[in-house]
Scaffold this active site. Structure first.
Site, short mmCIF file in Angstrom:
data_model
loop_
_atom_site.label_atom_id
_atom_site.label_comp_id
_atom_site.label_asym_id
_atom_site.label_seq_id
_atom_site.Cartn_x
_atom_site.Cartn_y
_atom_site.Cartn_z
N ALA A 26 0.65 -0.95 -0.50
CA ALA A 26 -0.07 0.02 0.29
C ALA A 26 1.03 1.67 -0.24
O ALA A 26 2.57 0.94 0.63
CB ALA A 26 -1.38 0.16 0.91
N GLY A 79 1.20 -5.23 0.62
CA GLY A 79 -0.76 -5.28 -0.19
C GLY A 79 0.14 -5.48 -1.87
O GLY A 79 -0.98 -6.48 -2.31
N GLU A 119 -0.97 -9.30 -0.80
CA GLU A 119 -1.76 -9.06 -1.71
C GLU A 119 -2.86 -9.56 -2.69
O GLU A 119 -3.58 -10.33 -3.06
CB GLU A 119 -2.84 -8.32 -0.47
CG GLU A 119 -2.86 -8.92 1.13
CD GLU A 119 -3.17 -7.73 2.04
OE1 GLU A 119 -2.49 -6.80 1.83
OE2 GLU A 119 -3.72 -8.05 3.39
N GLU A 162 4.05 -5.59 6.98
CA GLU A 162 3.15 -4.90 7.78
C GLU A 162 3.58 -4.73 8.54
O GLU A 162 3.36 -3.69 9.57
CB GLU A 162 1.69 -4.85 8.17
CG GLU A 162 1.21 -4.80 6.22
CD GLU A 162 1.13 -5.85 5.25
OE1 GLU A 162 2.16 -7.01 5.39
OE2 GLU A 162 0.70 -6.09 4.14
#
Ligand code: T1G
Length: 685
Positions: A63, A102, A105, A125
């Protein structure tokens, strides 16, 4: 804002590519572009499969951290990942560089994942005080298994593509051009139905022995101590073994929001940028060019010289290491080899890498052999006369343009530079022991150090995988200078009634790896001792006089058993009480709060003095020094961040005022600290 996502067709495969340098962070524009590309592929009858790839350095690295703390912009990442997975046509993730957070992901939302062997995949993270918040804690165990998911999510350490392939996280390793091979793979699977959707897999999350979670916690207790995020990651992965995906992600979201709103995540995200900012030098010309470092010279093959050499050898840079005598030289090179072989047994190096590194080491007694080195690092005895003599000789031998660096941990680099005719080429490179392990490197900028020399030092520091921080010339630079008031007050508190274990306990509970006295015993109580057993002027002298030099002697401030476990020592207690009596110090009960106010608050005060004197470029650099050099708990950001956001500057000033009389004459207030506290300002963002 141009769309960072582009699409192009290759046969009946739609290639979706992200071009969002430097790391393809999943910004709002990238997220929006991905959703549009999926819809485009789905609506086009001529498309039978899709490939998602990234241009530049890496696959999506997570992210966009710069968006954190700002109002969320749709589509948010979980929605994007679910949209990819819901696609009615197979989507293949083509991974190179680092698929992180992310980014992984997104890859897990794809139906297949292919990767080049050099790729890394991870869920870091937890290092930001978070957990994968876009379904990662629920999809990863379903694809790679619970053990792998625990290891990746709770430690944040990435795994290589081969390990990912063996765990089932990657479906194929690609030798050669990634995208064309990914397209070929997409062709291969274009008719496979049902589509393998990660969230629908149950085989790897059923019948999991619940003890695996507690066992994992116990095995990592020390590493996770004080942190919130690792346990939240473990809990989230555990939910994947207890609930269907749809319910699991609700639990994941709840845990994610709890962490995101907590102080630890804010501190660790602050630190992520602090560490990167430390690499920047504020006041040198933009067009400054670093010098080329092809060969390094190290003077002194002792513990530091050997450790320093290893950093360069491991980075593939040849090292000429010089000693005064053959025995010392042989011992030093032997220690280097032993260190490598010890790391090889732990799997950190292969045998061939050890031989390769040792092959780059050129041990010699001939000082003149340093003549062709581009960077020469002195790591001799910590004495100014010795260092000036060495630099004086270097000045006559080193080639023009060679950088001359001292590994001194305290001494004045300008004075060392003055013993040469080229002070502009002199810089301090303060490595922390053990030099081949500790990541912090204080780069000490002399008054005359040239900009390109400073820039070269910072760049080579990063190349040898250190975290370099610019420091000014003052006694102890940044880290050790802040350590001094802590040690002074800790020692005075012993006389006043606190015990070594009481003081150390306060620091360990604060989150430090050890307290001041455990650290003294580890480093050596006799460091800097005048070595005259008859001259006993303080507690340290008294300990040294009876050879209580610390762990290496089995006794220092503590007694050590054969497993080197510290035990309070009645001998030391007697010495302390003896001294207190002689000095007429009245002993009393010392509170934990007083220990914090007299051993941690003065560090903040000293950090403020360092800033007001310009001995550090920015407050966040001071924090980087303390996290990487001394193990300050990163979930508290660093001394200056903690002062701002943990305690508050006014509380620190009040605490220092309460103890000011006891801390004199050594202690005096930083004007900057008083000023900021009064104005309600902060040191850090
Ligand atoms: N977001 C924004 N900027 C980033 C970034 C990121 N994720 N990663 C790096 N940068 C910037 C960095 O600040 C620097 O900027 C430049 O890129 C180069 O970085 C929902 C919530 C990828 C291994 O934690 O580990 O996904 O200083 O110097 O050494 O579950 O960057 O040039 O202005 O580090 O080559 C999870 C963090 C996010 C990965 C490359 N992802 N990044 O290392 O370059 S949270 C991460 C890294 C998340 C989801 C959750 C490294 C790298 P500047 P650099 P590098």
């Amino acid at each position: 804002m141009t769309n960072p996502i582009s699409t192009r067709k290759h046969g009946d495969v739609l290639i979706v590519e992200s071009n969002n340098p430097p790391v393809n962070a999943l910004s709002a524009a990238v997220r929006q572009g991905l959703v549009e590309a999926i819809e485009q592929g789905e609506a086009d009858d001529g498309v039978k499969a899709l490939v998602i790839a990234c241009e530049g350095q890496t696959f999506f690295a997570g992210a966009d951290i710069t968006e954190f703390g700002k109002p969320p912009v749709m589509p948010w990442l979980p929605e994007v990942v679910d949209r990819i997975e819901a696609c009615s046509k197979p989507v293949v993730a083509a991974i190179h560089g680092t698929a992180l957070g992310g980014g992984l992901e997104v890859a897990l939302g794809c139906h297949y994942r292919v990767a080049v062997p050099s790729a890394k995949l991870g869920t870091p993270e937890v290092k930001l005080g978070l957990l994968p918040g876009a379904g990662g804690t629920q999809r990863l165990p379903r694809v790679a298994g619970v053990e792998k998911a625990l290891q990746m999510c709770a430690t944040g350490n990435p795994i290589g593509a081969k390990e990912a392939y063996e765990s089932g996280l990657v479906d194929r390793l690609i030798e050669g051009d990634l995208v064309p091979h990914a397209v070929a793979y997409a062709e291969e699977v274009s008719d496979v139905r049902p589509l393998p959707r990660s969230s629908e897999r149950q085989d790897r999350v059923e019948n999991v022995d619940a003890s695996v979670f507690d066992d994992f916690r116990k095995a990592n207790g020390r590493k996770f101590r004080g942190f919130d995020a690792p346990d939240a990651n473990i809990r989230a992965v555990k939910v994947a073994t207890e609930k269907p995906y749809g319910e699991g992600v609700i639990e994941e979201r709840k845990l994610f929001m709890e962490l995101m709103s907590g102080g630890q995540a804010k501190a660790q995200q602050y630190f992520f940028f602090a560490e990167r900012k430390a690499a920047k030098i504020d006041d040198i010309p933009e067009d400054t060019k670093p010098r080329d470092i092809k060969r390094v010279g190290v003077i002194g093959a002792g513990t530091m010289g050997g450790g320093i050499s290893m950093n360069f050898l491991s980075a593939g840079i040849p090292v000429t290491i010089v000693e005064m005598g053959q025995d010392a030289l042989d011992r030093g090179t032997g220690v280097v080899r032993n260190n490598y072989e010890a790391s090889a047994t732990k799997g950190r190096f292969t045998a061939s890498q050890v031989e390769q590194a040792m092959g780059l080491l050129n041990p010699t007694l001939d000082f003149d052999a340093l003549a062709d080195c581009d960077l020469i690092i002195e790591a001799v005895y910590e004495n100014m006369d010795v260092k000036k003599e060495v630099f004086g000789r270097l000045d006559t031998i080193a080639k023009p343009g060679a950088i001359l660096a001292s590994n001194t941990s305290y001494l004045n680099v300008d004075e060392i530079a003055s013993s040469t005719s080229r002070p502009q080429d002199v810089v301090g490179l303060h490595f922390f022991s053990p030099a081949n392990i500790m990541k912090l490197l204080e780069v000490v900028r002399g008054a005359k150090t040239a900009p390109d020399v400073l820039l070269t030092a910072m760049r080579i520091g990063k190349k040898i995988r250190k975290v370099p921080v610019v420091a000014g010339v003052c006694h102890g630079f940044i880290g050790n200078r802040m350590l001094m008031p802590r040690q002074v007050e800790a020692t005075k508190l012993l006389l006043e009634g606190a015990s070594p274990e009481q003081i150390d306990k306060v620091h360990v509970e604060f989150g430090m790896p050890m307290g001041p006295f455990q650290m003294a015993d580890l480093a050596g109580v006799d460091i800097g001792w005048h070595r005259d057993p008859n001259r006993i002027e303080n507690i340290r002298d008294a300990l040294c006089a009876i050879e209580r030099w610390g762990q290496k002697k089995g006794a220092g401030f503590y007694d050590y058993d054969e497993a080197r476990r510290p035990n309070p020592s009645p001998v030391v207690q007697d010495i302390i009480e003896d001294f207190a009596k002689k000095q007429g110090v009245e002993r009393r009960e010392i509170s934990t709060q007083e220990i914090v106010e007299r051993t941690i608050y003065p560090m903040v005060n000293e950090g403020a003095k360092i800033l007001e004197e310009g001995m550090a470029q920015r407050a966040s650099d001071v924090d980087v020094v303390w996290v990487y050099g001394y193990g300050w708990p990163v979930y508290r950001g660093g001394p200056m961040y903690w002062a701002d956001h943990g305690e508050g500057l006014q509380k620190i000033v009040d605490g220092l005022k309460r103890n000011e009389e006891r801390m004199k004459p050594e202690f005096s207030f930083s004007k900057l600290l008083l000023d900021k506290a009064e104005k309600g300002e902060r040191f850090t963002r």
